[in-house]
Design a protein around this motif. Structure first.
Motif, PDB file in Angstrom:
ATOM      1  N   MET A  97       0.853  -1.183   0.000  1.00  0.00           N
ATOM      2  CA  MET A  97       0.000   0.000   0.000  1.00  0.00           C
ATOM      3  C   MET A  97       0.895   1.242   0.000  1.00  0.00           C
ATOM      4  N   ILE A  98       0.514   2.218  -0.791  1.00  0.00           N
ATOM      5  CA  ILE A  98       1.217   3.495  -0.837  1.00  0.00           C
ATOM      6  C   ILE A  98       0.326   4.557  -0.187  1.00  0.00           C
ATOM      7  N   LEU A  99       0.902   5.323   0.732  1.00  0.00           N
ATOM      8  CA  LEU A  99       0.173   6.361   1.457  1.00  0.00           C
ATOM      9  C   LEU A  99       0.677   7.731   1.019  1.00  0.00           C
ATOM     10  N   ASN A 100      -0.173   8.733   1.142  1.00  0.00           N
ATOM     11  CA  ASN A 100       0.188  10.108   0.793  1.00  0.00           C
ATOM     12  C   ASN A 100       0.239  10.915   2.083  1.00  0.00           C
ATOM     13  N   LEU A 101       1.450  11.277   2.524  1.00  0.00           N
ATOM     14  CA  LEU A 101       1.639  11.948   3.803  1.00  0.00           C
ATOM     15  C   LEU A 101       2.317  13.297   3.638  1.00  0.00           C
ATOM     16  N   LEU A 102       2.184  14.120   4.666  1.00  0.00           N
ATOM     17  CA  LEU A 102       2.865  15.413   4.683  1.00  0.00           C
ATOM     18  C   LEU A 102       4.369  15.193   4.611  1.00  0.00           C
ATOM     19  N   LYS A 103       5.008  15.843   3.633  1.00  0.00           N
ATOM     20  CA  LYS A 103       6.460  15.791   3.474  1.00  0.00           C
ATOM     21  C   LYS A 103       7.100  16.968   4.192  1.00  0.00           C
ATOM     22  N   SER A 104       6.545  18.164   3.954  1.00  0.00           N
ATOM     23  CA  SER A 104       7.101  19.368   4.551  1.00  0.00           C
ATOM     24  C   SER A 104       6.087  20.499   4.448  1.00  0.00           C
ATOM     25  N   LYS A 105       6.333  21.557   5.232  1.00  0.00           N
ATOM     26  CA  LYS A 105       5.459  22.721   5.129  1.00  0.00           C
ATOM     27  C   LYS A 105       6.210  23.984   5.504  1.00  0.00           C
ATOM     28  N   ILE A 106       5.712  25.077   4.918  1.00  0.00           N
ATOM     29  CA  ILE A 106       6.151  26.418   5.291  1.00  0.00           C
ATOM     30  C   ILE A 106       5.010  26.972   6.123  1.00  0.00           C
ATOM     31  N   HIS A 107       5.284  27.232   7.393  1.00  0.00           N
ATOM     32  CA  HIS A 107       4.221  27.539   8.357  1.00  0.00           C
ATOM     33  C   HIS A 107       4.069  29.041   8.588  1.00  0.00           C
ATOM     34  N   CYS A 108       2.874  29.523   8.361  1.00  0.00           N
ATOM     35  CA  CYS A 108       2.485  30.906   8.651  1.00  0.00           C
ATOM     36  C   CYS A 108       3.298  31.943   7.875  1.00  0.00           C
ATOM     37  N   ALA A 109       3.407  31.736   6.570  1.00  0.00           N
ATOM     38  CA  ALA A 109       4.031  32.728   5.693  1.00  0.00           C
ATOM     39  C   ALA A 109       3.010  33.806   5.362  1.00  0.00           C
ATOM     40  N   THR A 110       3.486  34.988   5.084  1.00  0.00           N
ATOM     41  CA  THR A 110       2.609  36.107   4.733  1.00  0.00           C
ATOM     42  C   THR A 110       2.592  36.282   3.223  1.00  0.00           C
TER      43      THR A 110
ATOM     44  N   ALA B  89      12.372  23.887   2.896  1.00  0.00           N
ATOM     45  CA  ALA B  89      11.243  22.956   3.005  1.00  0.00           C
ATOM     46  C   ALA B  89      11.367  21.762   2.058  1.00  0.00           C
ATOM     47  N   HIS B  90      12.468  21.685   1.323  1.00  0.00           N
ATOM     48  CA  HIS B  90      12.669  20.585   0.365  1.00  0.00           C
ATOM     49  C   HIS B  90      11.536  20.518  -0.665  1.00  0.00           C
ATOM     50  N   ILE B  91      11.116  21.687  -1.145  1.00  0.00           N
ATOM     51  CA  ILE B  91      10.084  21.773  -2.176  1.00  0.00           C
ATOM     52  C   ILE B  91      10.774  22.135  -3.489  1.00  0.00           C
ATOM     53  N   LEU B  92      10.459  21.395  -4.535  1.00  0.00           N
ATOM     54  CA  LEU B  92      11.099  21.589  -5.834  1.00  0.00           C
ATOM     55  C   LEU B  92      10.235  22.433  -6.768  1.00  0.00           C
ATOM     56  N   PRO B  93      10.854  23.065  -7.766  1.00  0.00           N
ATOM     57  CA  PRO B  93      10.062  23.766  -8.776  1.00  0.00           C
ATOM     58  C   PRO B  93       9.053  22.802  -9.411  1.00  0.00           C
ATOM     59  N   ASN B  94       7.865  23.290  -9.657  1.00  0.00           N
ATOM     60  CA  ASN B  94       6.758  22.543 -10.266  1.00  0.00           C
ATOM     61  C   ASN B  94       6.116  21.520  -9.336  1.00  0.00           C
ATOM     62  N   GLU B  95       6.569  21.430  -8.084  1.00  0.00           N
ATOM     63  CA  GLU B  95       5.965  20.477  -7.158  1.00  0.00           C
ATOM     64  C   GLU B  95       4.565  20.935  -6.769  1.00  0.00           C
ATOM     65  N   ARG B  96       3.686  19.980  -6.631  1.00  0.00           N
ATOM     66  CA  ARG B  96       2.306  20.243  -6.216  1.00  0.00           C
ATOM     67  C   ARG B  96       2.281  20.549  -4.729  1.00  0.00           C
ATOM     68  N   VAL B  97       1.560  21.610  -4.363  1.00  0.00           N
ATOM     69  CA  VAL B  97       1.402  21.983  -2.960  1.00  0.00           C
ATOM     70  C   VAL B  97      -0.053  22.331  -2.666  1.00  0.00           C
ATOM     71  N   GLN B  98      -0.392  22.226  -1.408  1.00  0.00           N
ATOM     72  CA  GLN B  98      -1.685  22.687  -0.911  1.00  0.00           C
ATOM     73  C   GLN B  98      -1.414  23.968  -0.129  1.00  0.00           C
ATOM     74  N   VAL B  99      -2.260  24.970  -0.350  1.00  0.00           N
ATOM     75  CA  VAL B  99      -2.137  26.247   0.345  1.00  0.00           C
ATOM     76  C   VAL B  99      -3.397  26.466   1.156  1.00  0.00           C
ATOM     77  N   VAL B 100      -3.234  26.754   2.447  1.00  0.00           N
ATOM     78  CA  VAL B 100      -4.358  27.009   3.336  1.00  0.00           C
ATOM     79  C   VAL B 100      -4.232  28.443   3.846  1.00  0.00           C
ATOM     80  N   ASP B 101      -5.286  29.226   3.655  1.00  0.00           N
ATOM     81  CA  ASP B 101      -5.291  30.626   4.087  1.00  0.00           C
ATOM     82  C   ASP B 101      -5.886  30.703   5.486  1.00  0.00           C
ATOM     83  N   ASN B 102      -5.072  31.096   6.466  1.00  0.00           N
ATOM     84  CA  ASN B 102      -5.547  31.187   7.851  1.00  0.00           C
ATOM     85  C   ASN B 102      -6.543  32.320   8.059  1.00  0.00           C
ATOM     86  N   ASN B 103      -6.550  33.315   7.165  1.00  0.00           N
ATOM     87  CA  ASN B 103      -7.445  34.455   7.334  1.00  0.00           C
ATOM     88  C   ASN B 103      -8.871  34.164   6.887  1.00  0.00           C
TER      89      ASN B 103
END
Length: 127
Positions: A1-14, A36-50
């Motif tokens: 089984m292959i799982l999709n887990l959090l690799k890294s995040k940039i926390h509370c950027a403006t 954050a070990h994020i590469l160009p063209n990598e897929r990311v999720q962005v969550v807006d705290n506001n």
């Protein structure tokens, strides 16, 4: 089984810019990407705290140490400059890999400079 887990995040950027006219993506300061070990063209999720908006896009590098966090294209409608966001990258891994993997968390200051890089804490118990 292959799982999709959090690799890294940039926390509370403006968010520094929102550019509706640019064709898609999020522009991130290259220094933050490296931390954050994020590469160009990598897929990311962005969550807006506001406003609670959640979106997925891909990353393009911005000038190193510029502090740029710019949502481009349609994503620009979901955020405003000054909003605080969490940018998360995920990775596919086996269950064995997932049990021992610890995500990288990049904490930033008010100008989006790296303040601290740490490993996320494990929540819950492993069996």
């Amino acid at each position: 089984m292959i799982l999709n887990l959090l690799k890294s995040k940039i926390h509370c950027a403006t968010v520094t810019e929102a550019n509706l006219q640019y064709m898609g993506s999020i522009t991130i300061d290259e220094a933050l990407m490296e931390a954050a070990h994020i590469l160009p063209n990598e897929r990311v999720q962005v969550v807006d705290n506001n406003n609670g908006a959640r979106l997925e896009t891909y990353v393009i590098p911005g000038p190193k140490n510029s502090g740029v966090i710019c949502l481009n294209g349609a994503a620009a409608r979901c955020v405003q400059p000054g909003d605080v966001v969490i940018i998360m990258a995920y990775a596919f891994m086996t269950e064995d890999e997932a049990r021992s993997y610890v995500p990288t968390v990049v904490m930033v200051d008010g100008q989006n400079a790296v303040r601290e890089v740490r490993q996320a804490e494990h929540h819950g118990q492993t069996h």
